[in-house]
Write a protein that holds these residues in place. Sequence first.
Motif, mmCIF file in Angstrom:
data_model
loop_
_atom_site.group_PDB
_atom_site.id
_atom_site.type_symbol
_atom_site.label_atom_id
_atom_site.label_comp_id
_atom_site.label_asym_id
_atom_site.label_seq_id
_atom_site.Cartn_x
_atom_site.Cartn_y
_atom_site.Cartn_z
ATOM 1 N N GLN A 52 0.819 -1.212 0.000
ATOM 2 C CA GLN A 52 0.000 0.000 0.000
ATOM 3 C C GLN A 52 0.858 1.270 0.000
ATOM 4 O OE1 GLN A 52 -3.256 -0.038 2.746
ATOM 5 N NE2 GLN A 52 -3.695 2.131 2.461
ATOM 6 N N ASP A 53 1.882 1.289 0.871
ATOM 7 C CA ASP A 53 2.752 2.472 0.936
ATOM 8 C C ASP A 53 3.472 2.720 -0.380
ATOM 9 O OD1 ASP A 53 1.936 2.737 3.481
ATOM 10 O OD2 ASP A 53 3.816 2.100 4.430
ATOM 11 N N LEU A 54 3.927 1.627 -0.974
ATOM 12 C CA LEU A 54 4.676 1.761 -2.228
ATOM 13 C C LEU A 54 3.810 2.422 -3.303
ATOM 14 C CD1 LEU A 54 7.188 1.012 -4.003
ATOM 15 C CD2 LEU A 54 6.062 -1.154 -4.466
ATOM 16 N N PHE A 55 2.586 1.915 -3.476
ATOM 17 C CA PHE A 55 1.722 2.470 -4.513
ATOM 18 C C PHE A 55 1.205 3.855 -4.138
ATOM 19 C CE2 PHE A 55 1.677 -1.926 -5.931
ATOM 20 C CZ PHE A 55 1.781 -1.754 -7.295
ATOM 21 N N SER A 56 1.020 4.058 -2.833
ATOM 22 C CA SER A 56 0.577 5.362 -2.376
ATOM 23 C C SER A 56 1.637 6.428 -2.716
ATOM 24 C CB SER A 56 0.329 5.282 -0.878
ATOM 25 O OG SER A 56 0.038 6.543 -0.381
ATOM 26 N N ASP A 57 2.907 6.082 -2.500
ATOM 27 C CA ASP A 57 3.978 7.008 -2.852
ATOM 28 C C ASP A 57 4.076 7.197 -4.361
ATOM 29 O OD1 ASP A 57 4.469 7.387 -0.250
ATOM 30 O OD2 ASP A 57 6.339 6.245 -0.147
ATOM 31 N N LEU A 58 3.732 6.144 -5.083
ATOM 32 C CA LEU A 58 3.741 6.226 -6.542
ATOM 33 C C LEU A 58 2.749 7.301 -7.009
ATOM 34 C CD1 LEU A 58 5.442 4.342 -8.307
ATOM 35 C CD2 LEU A 58 3.404 2.998 -8.743
ATOM 36 N N ILE A 59 1.591 7.340 -6.338
ATOM 37 C CA ILE A 59 0.586 8.349 -6.682
ATOM 38 C C ILE A 59 1.102 9.739 -6.297
ATOM 39 C CG2 ILE A 59 -1.729 9.202 -6.135
ATOM 40 C CD1 ILE A 59 -2.477 6.226 -5.551
ATOM 41 N N LYS A 60 1.645 9.831 -5.074
ATOM 42 C CA LYS A 60 2.116 11.136 -4.581
ATOM 43 C C LYS A 60 3.227 11.698 -5.456
ATOM 44 C CE LYS A 60 1.375 10.165 0.241
ATOM 45 N NZ LYS A 60 2.199 9.500 1.273
ATOM 46 N N ASN A 61 4.131 10.827 -5.860
ATOM 47 C CA ASN A 61 5.347 11.321 -6.532
ATOM 48 C C ASN A 61 5.336 11.094 -8.032
ATOM 49 O OD1 ASN A 61 6.235 11.761 -3.892
ATOM 50 N ND2 ASN A 61 7.057 9.684 -3.776
ATOM 51 N N ARG A 62 4.157 10.904 -8.613
ATOM 52 C CA ARG A 62 4.198 10.405 -9.988
ATOM 53 C C ARG A 62 4.849 11.368 -10.976
ATOM 54 N NH1 ARG A 62 -2.115 9.745 -10.197
ATOM 55 N NH2 ARG A 62 -2.755 11.907 -10.270
ATOM 56 N N GLU A 63 4.772 12.677 -10.706
ATOM 57 C CA GLU A 63 5.394 13.618 -11.650
ATOM 58 C C GLU A 63 6.915 13.497 -11.636
ATOM 59 O OE1 GLU A 63 3.020 14.684 -9.546
ATOM 60 O OE2 GLU A 63 1.502 15.826 -10.677
ATOM 61 N N THR A 64 7.460 13.065 -10.509
ATOM 62 C CA THR A 64 8.921 13.063 -10.405
ATOM 63 C C THR A 64 9.518 11.665 -10.540
ATOM 64 O OG1 THR A 64 8.690 12.925 -8.010
ATOM 65 C CG2 THR A 64 8.964 15.112 -8.927
ATOM 66 N N LEU A 65 8.692 10.686 -10.914
ATOM 67 C CA LEU A 65 9.207 9.326 -11.069
ATOM 68 C C LEU A 65 10.206 9.246 -12.212
ATOM 69 C CD1 LEU A 65 5.906 7.254 -10.818
ATOM 70 C CD2 LEU A 65 7.728 7.351 -9.113
ATOM 71 N N GLY A 66 11.191 8.356 -12.056
ATOM 72 C CA GLY A 66 12.135 8.139 -13.138
ATOM 73 C C GLY A 66 11.496 7.345 -14.264
ATOM 74 N N GLU A 67 12.287 7.109 -15.320
ATOM 75 C CA GLU A 67 11.743 6.337 -16.434
ATOM 76 C C GLU A 67 11.995 4.860 -16.207
ATOM 77 O OE1 GLU A 67 13.165 7.695 -20.165
ATOM 78 O OE2 GLU A 67 12.327 9.706 -19.870
ATOM 79 N N THR A 68 11.178 4.040 -16.805
ATOM 80 C CA THR A 68 11.463 2.601 -16.791
ATOM 81 C C THR A 68 10.794 1.922 -17.974
ATOM 82 O OG1 THR A 68 11.420 0.559 -15.519
ATOM 83 C CG2 THR A 68 9.493 1.966 -15.306
ATOM 84 N N ASP A 69 11.442 0.887 -18.476
ATOM 85 C CA ASP A 69 10.786 0.095 -19.516
ATOM 86 C C ASP A 69 10.452 -1.287 -18.962
ATOM 87 O OD1 ASP A 69 13.251 -0.956 -19.319
ATOM 88 O OD2 ASP A 69 13.861 -0.564 -21.390
#
Lengths: 196, 390
Positions: A52-69
């Motif tokens: 839950q925390d991992l995905f919650s942070d994903l929502i919070k920080n989505r603009e600053t996430l790095g790239e991934t393929d």
Amino acid sequence: MQAQLKDEYKWNQLRQGNDIYFSMIYSESAPRLYRYGLKFTQNRDTIEDVVQDLFSDLIKNRETLGETDNILFYLMRAFKRRLFRILKKEINPDVEPLADNYSFRVTYSIEQEIIKNEEIHRQTLNLFGALEKLPVRQKEAIYLKYREGMSYHEIADIMEISIESSRNLVCKAIKSLRQSIHTPTQLIQLLNLIFK
Amino acid sequence: METSKYSRYTIEDFVLDPFFIKWIISPDKKDELFWNRYQEEHPEQEESIRKAIFMIQAIRSDKEVIPEKKLDQIHRLLIKQIRRRTTPIIHIFKYVAILLILTASSFYIYVQQQNNVFPSKKNIPISSNKGVLITSNGNRHEFTTDNTSIKQTAQNKLTINNDTIYNSKEEKQPQQELNQLIIPYGKRSKITLEDGTQIWLNSGSQLLYPSSFNSKTRKIYLKGEAFLQVAENKNKPFYVITPAIKVQVLGTTFNISAYSDDSFIETVLLHGKVNISTNKAFSDNIEIIPGERVKYIKNSKSMKKDHVNPKLYASWINGYLIFENTPIKDVSKKLERYYNTKIVIEQGLEQITFSGKLDLKNNLIDVFESISFTSSIKVIENKDFITIKP
């Protein structure tokens, strides 16, 4: 070709705030993270919290996430780090989180059909026995390789070792496993029946 | 693919070979083709290959049970978090979105079984190329435009393409009496209901709706495909009732769409929250969130939930269709409805798929010319149908 969207595309949609892609990513990866978590701890509450925390942070920080393929790899790496931080606090605060002394518990199981055949059953149990006896890091490496289909590069990154070491772990594990199946010709015929 | 290097492979070599691993863990057609042929050509290696498969499958045999329900709960919490974060944007949409796809044949079957649920006497076959609106007092209003705009502005007043129609005030309009809107193949329409709900009806669709929503719930009946933006009204839940399933709109922002002639009914949600159940008493509910699709299979009467790209389902309201690796027969089925033209696909083309965007403003031949399928095709125009040849 598979009718699958490319990871890179899904990830960029997520970063742009498209919540449909969030749902897609969640449903594809959460069960696999959960299963991976169960290899390290049987405390399901802890695993659920970390997911839950991992995905919650994903929502919070989505603009600053790095790239991934490779989204699964990206999430598994982050998931493992978070889980180990918590396990370290819970179990033994003195232990280095990514040292060798963790457990990696996999429950290998046989299909009912195989059990019916005594010889195959015996051989399978031999192989499972050998799997159980593998050193913990080899176990984790082959899990990532054969269950999650990761490259040596990705395994190295998640396990925080060199690419060469990740390759060695997998090769050594396969060598030991190979030695556990002594196959009389009779077995080959039986295997043929099963994997026809 | 060069096969020479494999001929000296031991069991371990196979187990460690990336291409071999891929065949075991996520094979595509190419992998299957290659390895099946390889095994036929190299019977002497059968034993090694079998053992290698056996080893990889044993490593993968971990059957840990994952608590799907728990993960679903977490998913919902996360979606709420997204909502909170994007509240200012969400307020711009006053609607939610769903799509429904359903079959003409299932319609007639269900009408017989469930008269009480779906008002069958109102059912008129979709035939001519004229659209028809039959008001609850029995008056027929026909229209021939390709894209017809209809507004039910008040209980007794509606407009069709800006022509105002008044229903006689003396007419009693009891709650149950419904207006019926029929859109023929080849045409589309957008209708605004009295509560502000907007519905885009695709070709070959039928909608039953009341002139005004006087009861505690808002109910409309749909056969075909529609894209809905349901106006918010927390005190009056909105139901879309199709011949086999019922969709309850729970959220404040959503859209609905529905099609004809398939063996299944699909509901896809773009915004908001909806609840889907079959029209049986005590039927199970499935609640879906944006990006989820519920597929109701007519034959087995079962419902299945999965994730889709909603853009693929809603693009028709903007005059184009988007496909992702869609089989040619599905592409042409949609085009048949949209253009009201029969499309015959010759044998040998079943495997062809198409990905891309089709502009429906062009005529059908141009649309087909612009399609790049995975193999080349020939399009032949006949008197009243089109043939696709390899």
